[in-house]
Design an enzyme around this catalytic site. Structure first.
Site, PDB file in Angstrom:
ATOM      1  N   THR A  28      11.980  24.800 -19.657  1.00  0.00           N
ATOM      2  CA  THR A  28      12.460  25.523 -20.849  1.00  0.00           C
ATOM      3  C   THR A  28      13.721  26.302 -20.496  1.00  0.00           C
ATOM      4  O   THR A  28      13.836  26.819 -19.387  1.00  0.00           O
ATOM      5  CB  THR A  28      11.344  26.473 -21.340  1.00  0.00           C
ATOM      6  OG1 THR A  28      10.230  25.686 -21.754  1.00  0.00           O
ATOM      7  CG2 THR A  28      11.818  27.314 -22.518  1.00  0.00           C
ATOM      8  N   SER A  30      18.256  26.842 -21.311  1.00  0.00           N
ATOM      9  CA  SER A  30      19.475  26.074 -21.571  1.00  0.00           C
ATOM     10  C   SER A  30      19.740  25.014 -20.495  1.00  0.00           C
ATOM     11  O   SER A  30      20.259  23.929 -20.798  1.00  0.00           O
ATOM     12  CB  SER A  30      20.680  27.020 -21.693  1.00  0.00           C
ATOM     13  OG  SER A  30      20.830  27.788 -20.520  1.00  0.00           O
ATOM     14  N   ASP A  83      12.981  22.158 -13.986  1.00  0.00           N
ATOM     15  CA  ASP A  83      13.069  23.381 -14.789  1.00  0.00           C
ATOM     16  C   ASP A  83      14.188  24.267 -14.249  1.00  0.00           C
ATOM     17  O   ASP A  83      14.602  24.128 -13.088  1.00  0.00           O
ATOM     18  CB  ASP A  83      11.723  24.132 -14.719  1.00  0.00           C
ATOM     19  CG  ASP A  83      11.522  25.103 -15.879  1.00  0.00           C
ATOM     20  OD1 ASP A  83      12.475  25.351 -16.640  1.00  0.00           O
ATOM     21  OD2 ASP A  83      10.394  25.620 -16.013  1.00  0.00           O
ATOM     22  N   ASP A  86      15.858  31.934 -13.573  1.00  0.00           N
ATOM     23  CA  ASP A  86      16.735  33.081 -13.801  1.00  0.00           C
ATOM     24  C   ASP A  86      17.380  33.532 -12.495  1.00  0.00           C
ATOM     25  O   ASP A  86      18.508  34.012 -12.492  1.00  0.00           O
ATOM     26  CB  ASP A  86      15.935  34.217 -14.445  1.00  0.00           C
ATOM     27  CG  ASP A  86      15.389  33.789 -15.796  1.00  0.00           C
ATOM     28  OD1 ASP A  86      16.201  33.457 -16.669  1.00  0.00           O
ATOM     29  OD2 ASP A  86      14.163  33.729 -15.952  1.00  0.00           O
ATOM     30  N   GLY A  97      11.120  33.134 -16.551  1.00  0.00           N
ATOM     31  CA  GLY A  97      10.514  33.791 -17.717  1.00  0.00           C
ATOM     32  C   GLY A  97      11.516  34.441 -18.640  1.00  0.00           C
ATOM     33  O   GLY A  97      11.132  35.055 -19.631  1.00  0.00           O
ATOM     34  N   GLY A  98      12.813  34.288 -18.317  1.00  0.00           N
ATOM     35  CA  GLY A  98      13.842  34.831 -19.220  1.00  0.00           C
ATOM     36  C   GLY A  98      13.682  34.273 -20.631  1.00  0.00           C
ATOM     37  O   GLY A  98      13.947  34.953 -21.619  1.00  0.00           O
ATOM     38  N   GLY A  99      13.220  33.037 -20.715  1.00  0.00           N
ATOM     39  CA  GLY A  99      12.997  32.414 -22.027  1.00  0.00           C
ATOM     40  C   GLY A  99      11.579  32.632 -22.538  1.00  0.00           C
ATOM     41  O   GLY A  99      11.219  32.114 -23.603  1.00  0.00           O
ATOM     42  N   GLU A 105       5.236  27.324 -17.799  1.00  0.00           N
ATOM     43  CA  GLU A 105       6.106  26.743 -16.760  1.00  0.00           C
ATOM     44  C   GLU A 105       5.390  26.718 -15.410  1.00  0.00           C
ATOM     45  O   GLU A 105       5.485  25.736 -14.669  1.00  0.00           O
ATOM     46  CB  GLU A 105       7.408  27.549 -16.654  1.00  0.00           C
ATOM     47  CG  GLU A 105       8.312  27.356 -17.855  1.00  0.00           C
ATOM     48  CD  GLU A 105       9.510  28.287 -17.871  1.00  0.00           C
ATOM     49  OE1 GLU A 105      10.514  27.927 -18.500  1.00  0.00           O
ATOM     50  OE2 GLU A 105       9.460  29.379 -17.287  1.00  0.00           O
TER      51      GLU A 105
HETATM   52  C1  5RP Z   1      12.346  30.228 -19.340  1.00  0.00           C
HETATM   53  C2  5RP Z   1      12.905  30.209 -17.987  1.00  0.00           C
HETATM   54  C3  5RP Z   1      14.250  29.581 -17.791  1.00  0.00           C
HETATM   55  O1  5RP Z   1      14.151  28.549 -16.863  1.00  0.00           O
HETATM   56  C4  5RP Z   1      15.198  30.607 -17.302  1.00  0.00           C
HETATM   57  O2  5RP Z   1      15.196  31.677 -18.238  1.00  0.00           O
HETATM   58  C5  5RP Z   1      16.610  30.057 -17.139  1.00  0.00           C
HETATM   59  O3  5RP Z   1      17.181  29.867 -18.379  1.00  0.00           O
HETATM   60  P1  5RP Z   1      18.612  29.205 -18.552  1.00  0.00           P
HETATM   61  O4  5RP Z   1      18.520  27.821 -18.025  1.00  0.00           O
HETATM   62  O5  5RP Z   1      18.852  29.256 -20.053  1.00  0.00           O
HETATM   63  O6  5RP Z   1      19.600  30.053 -17.794  1.00  0.00           O
HETATM   64  O7  5RP Z   1      12.325  30.637 -17.023  1.00  0.00           O
HETATM   65  O8  5RP Z   1      11.129  30.921 -19.377  1.00  0.00           O
END
Ligand code: 5RP
Length: 232
Positions: A28, A30, A83, A86, A97-99, A105
Site C-alpha cells: 500500500t 504511492s 511493499d 516510510d 504505516g504512513g498510509g 501489511e
Molecule cells: C502504508 C505504508 C507505505 O508503504 C508507506 O507509507 C510508504 O508510502 P509511500 O510509498 O507513499 O511513500 O506503510 O501503510
C-alpha cells in the site's frame, strides 16, 4: 530522477523477481501503487499471477487493472510481497504505516517467503525514527493504551508527542480493521527491536509499524538508478 521517478524505478525493478504462477502480496502507498500498475501491465500481456492486497485501496486498484485477486484465507502462503516503507535502515528494519495499512501489511509480509521493499533514496536512514512511528490501537480504552505506550517508550529512550491520527476532515482516522493509529514522534529510536516487542506487549496495541527481520531485500531508487540491499 526525482523522488517519484525513483519510486517508479524501484517498483519496475521489483518485477525482475516475479515469476509466472507466483502468489504475491501487494503493498500500500504511492510506491506500491507504481508496482501494482507495472504488474497490471504485465498481467495484460499474459503474466499469470495471483495478488493478495494489503488494503482495500490497493485491492480496488489491482481489480481495476485486471489483476486476479485472492485473500489470505484462500491463499495462505505467498511467494513474495512487494511493499513500500516510510523509513528503512541498512539492516532492513522498517518503519511502515504512513498510509495506515501496517497491520495488514505485516500479516501479508509475514505470510510470504520474501518481502521486497521498494523505496526512493530519501527513505534510507542511518537511524530509524525521524518519521513518526505509527501504532495501531483498539479504540476501547485508547487513552489508557496511549499513556502506557508513552511509559514503555520512555524506558527505551524514546520520548516525544504521541498523537491520534485524524483524517482530512479532522475526524479520527480508522484503519481497514476499524482501529485507531497513534503517530509517535520519538525522533531517533536507539533500540527498534526492543521497542517493537515492548509496544506489542501492551493490551490494546494491535501492532506497531516497526518491521524487524521481515524484509529480505530492498530496492532503493536513487538519482542515478536503483540499488539493491539484501538482508544479512
Ligand atoms: C502504508 C505504508 C507505505 O508503504 C508507506 O507509507 C510508504 O508510502 P509511500 O510509498 O507513499 O511513500 O506503510 O501503510
Amino acid at each position: 530522477m526525482n523522488a517519484d521517478e525513483q519510486k517508479r524505478a524501484a517498483a519496475v525493478r521489483a518485477l525482475d523477481f516475479i515469476e509466472p504462477g507466483m502468489k504475491l502480496g501487494l503493498g500500500t502507498g504511492s510506491t506500491a501503487e507504481h508496482f501494482v500498475r507495472a504488474l497490471g501491465a504485465r498481467v495484460k500481456e499474459g503474466l499469470e499471477i495471483v495478488g493478495v492486497p494489503t488494503s482495500e485501496r490497493t485491492g480496488k486498484l489491482a481489480e481495476s487493472l485486471g489483476i486476479p485477486l485472492s485473500n489470505l484465507d484462500d491463499t495462505p502462503h505467498l511467494d513474495i510481497t512487494v511493499d513500500g516503507a516510510d523509513e528503512l535502515d541498512i539492516e532492513l528494519r522498517l518503519i511502515k504505516g504512513g498510509g495506515g495499512a501496517l497491520l495488514r501489511e505485516k500479516i501479508v509480509a509475514t505470510a510470504s517467503d520474501r518481502m521486497i521493499v521498494i523505496a526512493d533514496a530519501s527513505k534510507l536512514v542511518s537511524t530509524l525514527g525521524a518519521f513518526p512511528l505509527p501504532v495501531e490501537v483498539i479504540p476501547f480504552g485508547c487513552t489508557v493504551t496511549a499513556h502506557k505506550m508513552a511509559d514503555v517508550a520512555s524506558a527505551f529512550g524514546c520520548t516525544g508527542r504521541i498523537v491520534r491520527r485524524a483524517d482530512e476532515y479532522g475526524e479520527p482516522f480508522f484503519t481497514d480493521s476499524e482501529n485507531f493509529i497513534y503517530d509517535c514522534a520519538f525522533g531517533e529510536i536507539p533500540d527498534p527491536d526492543g521497542l517493537a516487542a515492548a509496544l506489542n506487549r501492551i493490551a490494546g496495541v494491535v501492532d506497531n509499524g516497526l518491521f524487524i527481520g521481515i524484509a529480505a531485500m530492498a530496492i532503493v531508487g536513487t538519482p542515478a538508478g536503483t540499488n539493491i540491499i539484501e538482508a544479512k
